[in-house]
Design a protein around this motif. Structure first.
Motif, mmCIF file in Angstrom:
data_model
loop_
_atom_site.group_PDB
_atom_site.id
_atom_site.type_symbol
_atom_site.label_atom_id
_atom_site.label_comp_id
_atom_site.label_asym_id
_atom_site.label_seq_id
_atom_site.Cartn_x
_atom_site.Cartn_y
_atom_site.Cartn_z
ATOM 1 N N SER A 9 0.830 -1.192 0.000
ATOM 2 C CA SER A 9 0.000 0.000 0.000
ATOM 3 C C SER A 9 0.872 1.252 0.000
ATOM 4 O O SER A 9 0.573 2.232 -0.703
ATOM 5 C CB SER A 9 -0.918 0.012 1.229
ATOM 6 N N ALA A 14 2.048 1.567 -3.549
ATOM 7 C CA ALA A 14 0.990 1.908 -4.500
ATOM 8 C C ALA A 14 0.473 3.334 -4.313
ATOM 9 O O ALA A 14 0.123 4.009 -5.287
ATOM 10 C CB ALA A 14 -0.162 0.917 -4.371
ATOM 11 N N LYS A 15 0.422 3.809 -3.081
ATOM 12 C CA LYS A 15 -0.125 5.140 -2.802
ATOM 13 C C LYS A 15 0.944 6.232 -2.807
ATOM 14 O O LYS A 15 0.644 7.401 -2.550
ATOM 15 C CB LYS A 15 -0.856 5.142 -1.460
ATOM 16 N N ARG A 26 2.204 4.921 7.470
ATOM 17 C CA ARG A 26 1.122 5.508 6.671
ATOM 18 C C ARG A 26 0.380 4.419 5.896
ATOM 19 O O ARG A 26 -0.846 4.502 5.710
ATOM 20 C CB ARG A 26 1.679 6.554 5.713
ATOM 21 N N GLY A 27 1.117 3.398 5.448
ATOM 22 C CA GLY A 27 0.477 2.272 4.768
ATOM 23 C C GLY A 27 -0.467 1.520 5.683
ATOM 24 O O GLY A 27 -1.563 1.108 5.275
ATOM 25 N N PHE A 63 -3.537 3.662 6.236
ATOM 26 C CA PHE A 63 -4.345 3.674 5.017
ATOM 27 C C PHE A 63 -5.256 2.453 4.941
ATOM 28 O O PHE A 63 -6.457 2.568 4.691
ATOM 29 C CB PHE A 63 -3.422 3.714 3.799
ATOM 30 N N ARG A 89 -9.095 3.127 5.175
ATOM 31 C CA ARG A 89 -9.698 3.080 3.839
ATOM 32 C C ARG A 89 -9.626 1.657 3.283
ATOM 33 O O ARG A 89 -8.948 1.380 2.302
ATOM 34 C CB ARG A 89 -8.975 4.065 2.919
ATOM 35 N N GLU A 106 -10.253 0.991 -0.596
ATOM 36 C CA GLU A 106 -9.136 1.300 -1.491
ATOM 37 C C GLU A 106 -7.986 0.327 -1.274
ATOM 38 O O GLU A 106 -7.300 -0.074 -2.227
ATOM 39 C CB GLU A 106 -8.662 2.727 -1.255
ATOM 40 N N ALA A 107 -7.753 -0.047 -0.025
ATOM 41 C CA ALA A 107 -6.686 -1.005 0.269
ATOM 42 C C ALA A 107 -6.969 -2.356 -0.388
ATOM 43 O O ALA A 107 -6.050 -3.062 -0.813
ATOM 44 C CB ALA A 107 -6.525 -1.173 1.774
ATOM 45 N N VAL A 164 -5.611 -2.508 -3.840
ATOM 46 C CA VAL A 164 -4.171 -2.791 -3.841
ATOM 47 C C VAL A 164 -3.929 -4.283 -3.622
ATOM 48 O O VAL A 164 -3.122 -4.913 -4.319
ATOM 49 C CB VAL A 164 -3.445 -1.970 -2.754
#
Length: 329
Positions: free
Chosen positions: A45, A48-49, A234-235, A238, A242, A245-246, A249
């Motif tokens: 994540s 990817a983000k 932060r991953g 996330f 969320r 959205e995760a 990924v």
């Protein structure tokens, strides 16, 4: 008009130059994780983000189990390793390593069994598949059966590797009676008719998925360490905040069989239960005691008391946690 056109062209050139400089200047690092599963979705994540990119890092994630991952860390082939338990035990033997952060406050594994297994006692005389003999899955499974009243000698452990699909097939084929899976693998197994016998997080209040780094990395490049750590945390936040959205990924990066996005969201929410409130990464005082007990003293049969400072360096994750808390206010 000409001056305006020239200004726009200059702005475009400067923007491209800035982007190129950022890309060219990104530090290349490598992170090893023990398995390609939901437990390490935070890394994928973060990639990817763009969280690693935000920190000026270009991360490559490789899957290397347990002791092999620690060997790669010591040799310098990787910068950070998610094989925290193996790293701590190597440190006891003199390896220049320390744990630097823990993703969760509890283990995230489930013990999945054949439908004929109704209770822990039914595992007597049966085979249990683990990723690698001697790793954390192996030890936690032993602790589980012992707490259920069995002896470690009442079950036989065999190595199956880290693939959730291979573990599920091993039960369905009759090769083993039980395996350890992460939340996504556990849901996939249940969809194929297997039984979820226990959530190990309810049994072992133990910080999990620790990352280790070499003493040299900590001493000479703590700035990079903090940037890497900030991206990983932060991953984690996330995927907790969320999950939808995760899940996108996870569907692209994790190799899971017969798992829909809806199921993946459910699995991520199950994983997030193991995260502490607020900014994760820094284990609680009680958790630190349990790390020393269950990850080092008991498996290595040590009699002498252990000090956290010898095996854990949590200064940097404490700083990152404080920074992120202040930023999120």
């Amino acid at each position: 008009m000409m001056r305006r056109l020239a200004y726009r062209c200059l702005l475009s050139v400067l923007t491209l130059a800035f982007l190129f400089a950022n890309k060219a200047g990104a530090e290349k690092i490598r992170t090893s994780v023990p398995g390609l599963n939901l437990n390490y979705l935070s890394i994928f994540s973060a990639d990817a983000k763009g969280f690693f990119k935000d920190e000026g890092l270009e991360n490559e994630t490789i899957v290397v189990g347990g002791p092999a991952g620690i060997a790669a860390l010591i040799s310098g082939d990787v910068d950070y390793s998610g094989a925290g338990g193996s790293g701590l035990r190597a440190a006891v033997k003199g390896a220049p390593l320390k744990a630097i952060m823990y993703q969760t406050e509890r283990v995230t594994w489930y013990l999945i069994v054949h439908p004929t297994i109704a209770q822990a006692a039914d595992l007597k005389g049966k085979k249990i598949g683990v990723a690698l003999l001697g790793d954390s899955e192996d030890r936690f499974t032993t602790l589980f059966v012992e707490r259920a009243g069995l002896s470690a000698k009442d079950v036989t452990k065999i190595t199956l590797g880290t693939s959730p699909s291979d573990k599920i097939l091993a039960i369905k084929s009759g090769a083993v009676a039980a395996v350890v899976l992460d939340p996504a693998g556990a849901i996939a197994a249940e969809r194929e008719g297997l039984r979820n016998l226990a959530y190990l997080g309810d049994i072992f209040p133990l910080p999990f998925q620790g990352y280790v780094a070499t003493d040299r990395k900590i001493a000479e490049n703590s700035a990079q360490l903090k940037r890497w750590m900030r991206a990983v945390i932060r991953g984690l936040m996330f995927l907790r905040d969320r999950p939808d959205e995760a899940a996108d990924v996870a569907m692209k990066r994790l190799r899971l069989r017969n798992v829909t996005k809806a199921v993946m969201v459910q699995a991520i929410e199950g994983y997030a239960r193991a995260l502490p409130q607020g900014v994760p990464g820094l284990p609680s005082p009680e958790g630190i005691k349990n790390i020393l007990e269950y990850e080092i003293r008991l498996p290595m049969k040590l009699d002498s008391p252990l000090t956290a400072e010898k095996f854990l360096d949590l200064r940097w994750v404490a700083e990152v946690k404080k920074e992120l808390e202040q930023k999120n206010r």
